[in-house]
Design an enzyme around this catalytic site. Structure first.
Site, PDB file in Angstrom:
ATOM      1  N   ALA A  29      61.790  24.550 -16.517  1.00 25.06           N
ATOM      2  CA  ALA A  29      60.654  23.764 -17.032  1.00 25.06           C
ATOM      3  C   ALA A  29      59.507  24.742 -17.330  1.00 25.06           C
ATOM      4  CB  ALA A  29      60.247  22.668 -16.068  1.00 25.06           C
ATOM      5  N   LEU A  30      59.826  25.753 -18.080  1.00 29.48           N
ATOM      6  CA  LEU A  30      58.893  26.869 -18.282  1.00 29.48           C
ATOM      7  C   LEU A  30      57.620  26.425 -18.998  1.00 29.48           C
ATOM      8  CD1 LEU A  30      61.356  29.723 -19.355  1.00 29.48           C
ATOM      9  CD2 LEU A  30      60.635  29.036 -17.051  1.00 29.48           C
ATOM     10  N   HIS A  34      54.667  30.579 -16.478  1.00 31.08           N
ATOM     11  CA  HIS A  34      55.894  31.387 -16.428  1.00 31.08           C
ATOM     12  C   HIS A  34      55.881  32.449 -17.533  1.00 31.08           C
ATOM     13  CE1 HIS A  34      57.504  27.478 -14.707  1.00 31.08           C
ATOM     14  NE2 HIS A  34      57.805  28.345 -13.760  1.00 31.08           N
ATOM     15  N   ASP A 150      51.459  29.970  -5.922  1.00 31.07           N
ATOM     16  CA  ASP A 150      52.202  29.771  -4.678  1.00 31.07           C
ATOM     17  C   ASP A 150      51.863  30.934  -3.740  1.00 31.07           C
ATOM     18  OD1 ASP A 150      54.032  27.416  -5.319  1.00 31.07           O
ATOM     19  OD2 ASP A 150      54.387  28.740  -7.002  1.00 31.07           O
ATOM     20  N   SER A 185      51.659  23.908 -13.834  1.00 32.91           N
ATOM     21  CA  SER A 185      52.790  23.637 -12.960  1.00 32.91           C
ATOM     22  C   SER A 185      53.792  22.795 -13.730  1.00 32.91           C
ATOM     23  CB  SER A 185      52.325  22.843 -11.725  1.00 32.91           C
ATOM     24  OG  SER A 185      53.431  22.265 -11.075  1.00 32.91           O
TER      25      SER A 185
HETATM   26  O1  PAF Z   1      58.517  29.419  -7.346  1.00 36.52           O
HETATM   27  C1  PAF Z   1      59.621  28.963  -7.701  1.00 36.52           C
HETATM   28  O2  PAF Z   1      59.813  28.500  -8.834  1.00 36.52           O
HETATM   29  C2  PAF Z   1      60.771  28.951  -6.706  1.00 36.52           C
HETATM   30  O3  PAF Z   1      60.327  28.700  -5.415  1.00 36.52           O
HETATM   31  C3  PAF Z   1      61.626  30.219  -6.749  1.00 36.52           C
HETATM   32  C4  PAF Z   1      60.830  31.447  -6.323  1.00 36.52           C
HETATM   33  C5  PAF Z   1      62.167  30.430  -8.158  1.00 36.52           C
HETATM   34  C6  PAF Z   1      62.819  30.090  -5.789  1.00 36.52           C
HETATM   35  O4  PAF Z   1      63.627  29.011  -6.138  1.00 36.52           O
END
Ligand code: PAF
Length: 282
Positions: A29-30, A34, A150, A185
């Protein structure tokens, strides 16, 4: 760009590239957040190095089955975005090829994972550490890139690599925000238009606490209350999952705030859980 779905196919294909090898682990779901990680990875890899992006909605890090079920899955669009942003290899495995039916080993970090998301999402960081270590083992990167939204995940992964001597350098990249301040997000797409318009109050709450701290307020209770009031002024039913002020390194509660700290929150809009944080200097 090559798309690989079977773990066994990775090592052979990755041999085609020179160093460095840069990993961007994602659950798909970029979005622009990302893509910023991808741009950073591309810069680190240069022209001859390799950027690997993983697309895997890791079931073991979800504590609520409905969250796993509703997690957005946009594989075709993700692949298109990877192609247009210079990713060399997309690794998009099926859950069945990543976890044996009787898998029984996991990685447990037992300090930094306790507060914040760890307190309200039991087992979440065991799932994260386990999949991240598996992805490191499968792709053997020089560097892995994670977002600072995160914050706790980044801290836990850094601790895991330190404590298990994992030879991967971990890079944190600044949070990317929508113009209204809402942290990007994959979950934002699940907000109603009204919730989406209300959600920037999460950022405003953290900024209000940050600015009070910059103006000399050091009481954690007071700073938290300033942030809490802004979130609770919601008209869209936002509910605080947690709102905490912790030492930036140990993630232990801190009061007064006289060392580098982090104010972090998770807020529910119905079933959509959004997180954000802000660093406070000491
Ligand atoms: O941050 C995320 O998208 C996930 O926690 C990760 C690091 C890809 C692990 O599944």
């Amino acid at each position: 760009m090559k798309i690989i779905t079977q773990p066994a196919d990775l090592p052979g294909f990755l041999k085609n590239f020179s160093a460095p090898r840069i990993l961007v682990p994602t659950m798909g779901a970029l979005h622009e957040g990302h893509l910023t990680l991808v741009r950073h990875a591309r810069q680190l890899a240069g022209d001859s190095g390799c950027v690997i992006l993983t697309l895997f909605v890791n079931p073991t890090q979800f504590d609520r089955p409905e969250d796993l079920k509703r997690y957005p899955r946009t594989l075709e669009n993700d692949i298109h975005l990877c192609e247009s942003h210079g990713v060399d290899v997309v690794f998009a495995p099926e859950p069945g090829s990543m976890y044996q039916p009787d898998h029984s080993v996991s990685v447990v970090e037992s300090a930094l994972s306790h507060p914040l998301c760890g307190a309200t999402r039991p087992g979440h960081f065991d799932g994260v550490c386990t999949i991240v270590l598996k992805l490191f083992n499968l792709t053997q990167p020089d560097t892995a890139v994670f977002g600072k939204k995160d914050y706790q995940q980044l801290a836990v992964i850094r601790r895991m690599t330190r404590d298990l001597n994992v030879p991967v350098h971990i890079e944190g990249v600044e949070t990317i925000r929508e113009p209204n301040g809402l942290a990007m997000s994959s979950r934002n797409t699940r907000l109603t238009p009204k919730q989406h318009a209300d959600a920037p109050r999460i950022r405003r709450a953290l900024l209000a606490a940050h600015s009070a701290h910059e103006n000399g307020e050091t009481s954690a209770q007071t700073l938290l209350e300033i942030a809490r009031q802004e979130i609770m002024a919601t008209r869209e039913g936002a509910e605080i999952d947690y709102l905490e002020l912790l030492d930036a390194d140990s993630l232990q509660a801190i009061d007064p705030v006289t060392a580098p700290a982090i104010i972090a929150t998770a807020v529910f809009y119905d079933t959509v859980r959004l997180i954000d944080n802000m660093e406070l200097t000491g």
